[in-house]
Design an enzyme around this catalytic site. Sequence first.
Site, mmCIF file in Angstrom:
data_model
loop_
_atom_site.group_PDB
_atom_site.id
_atom_site.type_symbol
_atom_site.label_atom_id
_atom_site.label_comp_id
_atom_site.label_asym_id
_atom_site.label_seq_id
_atom_site.Cartn_x
_atom_site.Cartn_y
_atom_site.Cartn_z
ATOM 1 N N PHE A 169 34.006 35.323 45.786
ATOM 2 C CA PHE A 169 35.365 35.042 46.232
ATOM 3 C C PHE A 169 35.523 33.547 46.482
ATOM 4 O O PHE A 169 34.591 32.866 46.872
ATOM 5 C CB PHE A 169 35.726 35.858 47.484
ATOM 6 C CG PHE A 169 34.785 35.687 48.648
ATOM 7 C CD1 PHE A 169 34.851 34.576 49.472
ATOM 8 C CD2 PHE A 169 33.831 36.650 48.922
ATOM 9 C CE1 PHE A 169 33.989 34.414 50.544
ATOM 10 C CE2 PHE A 169 32.958 36.517 49.998
ATOM 11 C CZ PHE A 169 33.039 35.391 50.808
ATOM 12 N N CYS A 170 36.714 33.033 46.203
ATOM 13 C CA CYS A 170 37.038 31.621 46.414
ATOM 14 C C CYS A 170 35.983 30.708 45.796
ATOM 15 O O CYS A 170 35.515 29.759 46.413
ATOM 16 C CB CYS A 170 37.208 31.316 47.905
ATOM 17 S SG CYS A 170 38.265 29.897 48.269
ATOM 18 N N ASP A 171 35.615 31.008 44.549
ATOM 19 C CA ASP A 171 34.574 30.235 43.878
ATOM 20 C C ASP A 171 35.060 28.811 43.594
ATOM 21 O O ASP A 171 36.238 28.581 43.340
ATOM 22 C CB ASP A 171 34.194 30.924 42.563
ATOM 23 C CG ASP A 171 32.967 30.310 41.921
ATOM 24 O OD1 ASP A 171 32.142 29.748 42.651
ATOM 25 O OD2 ASP A 171 32.833 30.412 40.684
#
Length: 238
Positions: free
Chosen positions: A133-135
Amino acid sequence: MPYRLLSLLPDTASPAQILAEEQHWLRDCARDGQPRAHLWQAPQCLIVTRKDTRLPRYAAACEQLAAEGWPVHVRDSGGTAVPHGAGILNLSLLLPRTTTDLAHYYRLLGAPLLALLGEYGLEGNYDFVPGSFCDGQYNLVIGGRKITGTAQRWLAPGQDHGGAVLAQAMLLVAGDVDEGTRMASRFYALAGAELRFAPGTSTTLARGIKWQGSDAELVDCVQSRLKVLLTRDQTPSL
């Protein structure tokens, strides 16, 4: 000069109130040019971006997730939905705008966190972690897994100030990070987006050091150490 460590808000403050207060502090930073740091936690929830609020079934997703114990809040910085909870410690740096180089502010944000990991015998680095997530390029990674996600929001210069940058990191100290990953994916499924995240792409400090105590004890230790790292007598390279 060290970072000015901002006081913790009351335990009753909601994530929305905390995020709103940071916007006020960001304007203060823009006006006086003094770097600030804020360490904070949020109860179990998902924090999404303004862009996510435009998804076709956003309102319905929020209603469903709130019923499941994962209320949704909105932040002004970029990225994707991220989980929050008792085992996650957030660091926000409020910095005067001195360059247009995004990397500069990410390095300032990462410096105390990399130092902290080093004190626990862990070697961290910046890298992408596909499927997390939120890479982003400025994830902090240990052993190929994400331990910190990062994001920024910029306040453009105005008539009475030179602008400022809010750089945010969420440090995965302890807890069930795979459950948080699953709930971030569930938000997008409910809201009508195709974005999904893979379990096993993130890890925690507790897992990295094989912590045997309570999650709360480790969070307290990490918070205390970060306060020292942020307020020691050295000047951030702004």
